[in-house]
Write a protein that holds these residues in place. Sequence first.
Motif, PDB file in Angstrom:
ATOM      1  N   GLN A 209       0.947  -1.192   0.105  1.00  0.00           N
ATOM      2  CA  GLN A 209      -0.008   0.031   0.022  1.00  0.00           C
ATOM      3  C   GLN A 209       0.847   1.222  -0.021  1.00  0.00           C
ATOM      4  O   GLN A 209       1.927   1.282   0.506  1.00  0.00           O
ATOM      5  CB  GLN A 209      -1.165  -0.096   1.110  1.00  0.00           C
ATOM      6  N   HIS A 210       0.308   2.367  -0.551  1.00  0.00           N
ATOM      7  CA  HIS A 210       1.034   3.688  -0.702  1.00  0.00           C
ATOM      8  C   HIS A 210       0.428   4.854   0.013  1.00  0.00           C
ATOM      9  O   HIS A 210       0.127   5.809  -0.460  1.00  0.00           O
ATOM     10  CB  HIS A 210       1.343   3.992  -2.094  1.00  0.00           C
ATOM     11  N   LEU A 211      -0.319   4.341   1.286  1.00  0.00           N
ATOM     12  CA  LEU A 211      -1.047   5.322   2.138  1.00  0.00           C
ATOM     13  C   LEU A 211      -0.358   6.494   2.705  1.00  0.00           C
ATOM     14  O   LEU A 211      -0.773   7.469   2.799  1.00  0.00           O
ATOM     15  CB  LEU A 211      -2.224   4.615   2.956  1.00  0.00           C
ATOM     16  N   PHE A 212       0.829   6.060   3.284  1.00  0.00           N
ATOM     17  CA  PHE A 212       1.679   6.762   4.078  1.00  0.00           C
ATOM     18  C   PHE A 212       0.792   7.673   5.070  1.00  0.00           C
ATOM     19  O   PHE A 212       0.946   9.100   5.137  1.00  0.00           O
ATOM     20  CB  PHE A 212       2.394   7.625   3.157  1.00  0.00           C
ATOM     21  N   LEU A 213       0.144   7.065   5.962  1.00  0.00           N
ATOM     22  CA  LEU A 213      -0.895   7.802   6.679  1.00  0.00           C
ATOM     23  C   LEU A 213      -0.283   8.483   8.000  1.00  0.00           C
ATOM     24  O   LEU A 213      -0.840   9.332   8.685  1.00  0.00           O
ATOM     25  CB  LEU A 213      -1.946   6.861   7.248  1.00  0.00           C
ATOM     26  N   GLY A 214       0.839   8.193   8.308  1.00  0.00           N
ATOM     27  CA  GLY A 214       1.949   8.459   9.349  1.00  0.00           C
ATOM     28  C   GLY A 214       0.955   8.464  10.710  1.00  0.00           C
ATOM     29  O   GLY A 214       0.649   7.439  10.990  1.00  0.00           O
ATOM     30  N   SER A 215       0.819   9.450  11.460  1.00  0.00           N
ATOM     31  CA  SER A 215       0.035   9.181  12.591  1.00  0.00           C
ATOM     32  C   SER A 215      -1.398   9.355  12.462  1.00  0.00           C
ATOM     33  O   SER A 215      -2.098   9.360  13.584  1.00  0.00           O
ATOM     34  CB  SER A 215       0.296  10.522  13.555  1.00  0.00           C
ATOM     35  N   GLY A 216      -1.891   9.407  11.364  1.00  0.00           N
ATOM     36  CA  GLY A 216      -3.449   9.230  10.834  1.00  0.00           C
ATOM     37  C   GLY A 216      -4.155  10.714  10.993  1.00  0.00           C
ATOM     38  O   GLY A 216      -5.335  10.659  11.025  1.00  0.00           O
ATOM     39  N   ILE A 217      -3.187  11.807  11.067  1.00  0.00           N
ATOM     40  CA  ILE A 217      -3.771  13.072  11.012  1.00  0.00           C
ATOM     41  C   ILE A 217      -3.868  13.590   9.669  1.00  0.00           C
ATOM     42  O   ILE A 217      -2.742  13.810   9.293  1.00  0.00           O
ATOM     43  CB  ILE A 217      -3.335  14.067  12.220  1.00  0.00           C
ATOM     44  N   PRO A 218      -4.714  13.939   8.973  1.00  0.00           N
ATOM     45  CA  PRO A 218      -4.781  14.427   7.631  1.00  0.00           C
ATOM     46  C   PRO A 218      -4.622  15.761   7.608  1.00  0.00           C
ATOM     47  O   PRO A 218      -4.145  16.443   8.711  1.00  0.00           O
ATOM     48  CB  PRO A 218      -6.417  14.026   6.973  1.00  0.00           C
ATOM     49  N   LYS A 219      -3.759  16.233   6.060  1.00  0.00           N
ATOM     50  CA  LYS A 219      -3.531  17.487   6.207  1.00  0.00           C
ATOM     51  C   LYS A 219      -4.629  18.552   5.922  1.00  0.00           C
ATOM     52  O   LYS A 219      -4.298  19.931   5.679  1.00  0.00           O
ATOM     53  CB  LYS A 219      -2.383  17.562   5.069  1.00  0.00           C
ATOM     54  N   ASP A 220      -5.761  17.983   5.505  1.00  0.00           N
ATOM     55  CA  ASP A 220      -6.865  18.776   5.187  1.00  0.00           C
ATOM     56  C   ASP A 220      -7.895  18.073   5.375  1.00  0.00           C
ATOM     57  O   ASP A 220      -8.119  17.018   5.846  1.00  0.00           O
ATOM     58  CB  ASP A 220      -6.878  19.310   3.753  1.00  0.00           C
ATOM     59  N   TYR A 359      -7.970  23.892  10.238  1.00  0.00           N
ATOM     60  CA  TYR A 359      -6.816  22.939  10.042  1.00  0.00           C
ATOM     61  C   TYR A 359      -6.885  21.645  10.788  1.00  0.00           C
ATOM     62  O   TYR A 359      -6.894  21.888  12.146  1.00  0.00           O
ATOM     63  CB  TYR A 359      -5.456  23.722  10.007  1.00  0.00           C
ATOM     64  N   PRO A 360      -6.916  20.431  10.422  1.00  0.00           N
ATOM     65  CA  PRO A 360      -6.952  19.319  11.175  1.00  0.00           C
ATOM     66  C   PRO A 360      -5.457  19.466  12.038  1.00  0.00           C
ATOM     67  O   PRO A 360      -4.485  19.057  11.816  1.00  0.00           O
ATOM     68  CB  PRO A 360      -7.181  18.303  10.402  1.00  0.00           C
ATOM     69  N   ILE A 361      -5.632  19.444  13.494  1.00  0.00           N
ATOM     70  CA  ILE A 361      -4.722  19.475  14.380  1.00  0.00           C
ATOM     71  C   ILE A 361      -4.354  18.299  15.265  1.00  0.00           C
ATOM     72  O   ILE A 361      -3.516  18.198  15.955  1.00  0.00           O
ATOM     73  CB  ILE A 361      -4.536  20.781  15.095  1.00  0.00           C
ATOM     74  N   LYS A 362      -5.625  17.388  15.332  1.00  0.00           N
ATOM     75  CA  LYS A 362      -5.583  16.358  16.237  1.00  0.00           C
ATOM     76  C   LYS A 362      -6.155  15.243  15.695  1.00  0.00           C
ATOM     77  O   LYS A 362      -7.101  15.251  14.871  1.00  0.00           O
ATOM     78  CB  LYS A 362      -6.060  16.820  17.668  1.00  0.00           C
ATOM     79  N   LYS A 363      -6.016  13.982  16.326  1.00  0.00           N
ATOM     80  CA  LYS A 363      -6.887  12.741  16.152  1.00  0.00           C
ATOM     81  C   LYS A 363      -6.936  11.988  17.505  1.00  0.00           C
ATOM     82  O   LYS A 363      -6.199  11.861  18.185  1.00  0.00           O
ATOM     83  CB  LYS A 363      -5.915  11.789  15.148  1.00  0.00           C
ATOM     84  N   GLU A 364      -8.362  11.480  17.351  1.00  0.00           N
ATOM     85  CA  GLU A 364      -8.523  10.591  18.649  1.00  0.00           C
ATOM     86  C   GLU A 364      -8.078   9.322  18.627  1.00  0.00           C
ATOM     87  O   GLU A 364      -8.196   8.676  17.444  1.00  0.00           O
ATOM     88  CB  GLU A 364     -10.214  10.525  18.735  1.00  0.00           C
ATOM     89  N   ILE A 365      -7.286   9.050  19.302  1.00  0.00           N
ATOM     90  CA  ILE A 365      -6.704   7.720  19.388  1.00  0.00           C
ATOM     91  C   ILE A 365      -7.523   6.712  20.260  1.00  0.00           C
ATOM     92  O   ILE A 365      -7.706   5.477  19.920  1.00  0.00           O
ATOM     93  CB  ILE A 365      -5.122   7.713  20.381  1.00  0.00           C
ATOM     94  N   ALA A 366      -8.181   7.202  21.531  1.00  0.00           N
ATOM     95  CA  ALA A 366      -9.047   6.327  22.130  1.00  0.00           C
ATOM     96  C   ALA A 366      -9.883   7.226  23.031  1.00  0.00           C
ATOM     97  O   ALA A 366      -9.892   8.310  23.388  1.00  0.00           O
ATOM     98  CB  ALA A 366      -8.349   5.309  23.138  1.00  0.00           C
ATOM     99  N   ALA A 367     -11.352   6.818  23.144  1.00  0.00           N
ATOM    100  CA  ALA A 367     -12.560   7.410  23.662  1.00  0.00           C
ATOM    101  C   ALA A 367     -13.605   6.491  24.140  1.00  0.00           C
ATOM    102  O   ALA A 367     -13.987   5.566  23.512  1.00  0.00           O
ATOM    103  CB  ALA A 367     -13.030   8.388  23.001  1.00  0.00           C
ATOM    104  N   PHE A 368     -13.441   6.166  25.410  1.00  0.00           N
ATOM    105  CA  PHE A 368     -14.393   5.031  26.260  1.00  0.00           C
ATOM    106  C   PHE A 368     -14.828   5.379  27.482  1.00  0.00           C
ATOM    107  O   PHE A 368     -14.034   6.340  28.118  1.00  0.00           O
ATOM    108  CB  PHE A 368     -13.835   3.899  26.096  1.00  0.00           C
TER     109      PHE A 368
END
Length: 376
Positions: A209-220, A359-368
Amino acid sequence: MIALLLLMGAHWESPRVPPGAAAPSGLAGMKASDCGACHQEIYKEWQVSVHAHAWTDVQFQKELAKDPEVGWVCINCHTPAADQQAEIAVATGDVRNPERSENPNFSSEWQQEGITCMSCHWGEEGAIRGPYGDTSAPHPVQHDPGLQDSELCMSCHQAVARVEDTLVCSFNTGVEWQESGSEASCQSCHMPKVERPLLPGGPVREVRQHLFLGSGIPKDALEPHEADYYALFQSGLDVRLELPDAAAPGSLVQGTLTLHNARADHYVPSGDPERYLLAQIQVRDAQGELLSQSTARIGQRWIWWPKAERLADNRIAPDESRELPLSFAMPEGAVNVSVLVEHYRISPENAAYHELDGYPIKKEIAAFTQSLSPTR
């Protein structure tokens, strides 16, 4: 200064693809869309990747605008082909005064592609570098097993140098990976293997795969089809909350939130020193009243002026478990303990300073939420 530039690495001093490089025979051009005419699935994946946004990334453009005089050093990783660059800059030993000349072959359209197919696959003598060496293609193929080696990724993702008091690079992911002793390559996680045709109508085979998602936080902001790709992202962290099965009213309840770096063979977070994790725990009674809350920030802390210095670093090493304790007095009724762990690319304060509205500055890793009942 020359010594500092050498520390930074030759890959920063010059583009990967030289000026005026011609498209290999059998290809219409050098852009990703030219490669995507055949490699359609790979092209779709690359389009949503952070690599494809390396130039258009709003945060990068804001950083570049701060000190454009030295931007030529940055763009050799963000637009690695010379003809993606409006001018040719040649290192002289003075980072603020390279030899500059206008690039007659500059393609603004190609520039927009950032880290594009040719960034890694351009080969010498008009060939396309391929990792397997067993492909029949309408263009020349140069077998290069190094495409599956971490050294390829580290040429940009390992970048530590101090050029001036307030001009530093601190991307140490490569060394972090080496020190982990992992036998897995960067590609093992960031380009997982899949079985599918390399192009429509071709035989099913092993590709990456060529997704290169990094930390999973998109750039837009993500389009719906892009969100489907990002849903494939798996964080390196496992998050677990440990509480007693029940507690007597009035007793002191003690628990533990554990963050385990289970899958990343580098620190979490890694890369840009502004990245950090924010772990928040809230305890509320049955009526929703807040009984206790705690917050832990996990990342680096820097001061950038008058001299850039790292003040602290409490990131989570590979296979390390970080335990965050919590305690509260048990009320008469049940309680709900809520956990939220987020990965921040940049703090809200710094995002506001750079005017990164929306601008997307964060991503949820876990929420419960976990409930605890009183003993009777």
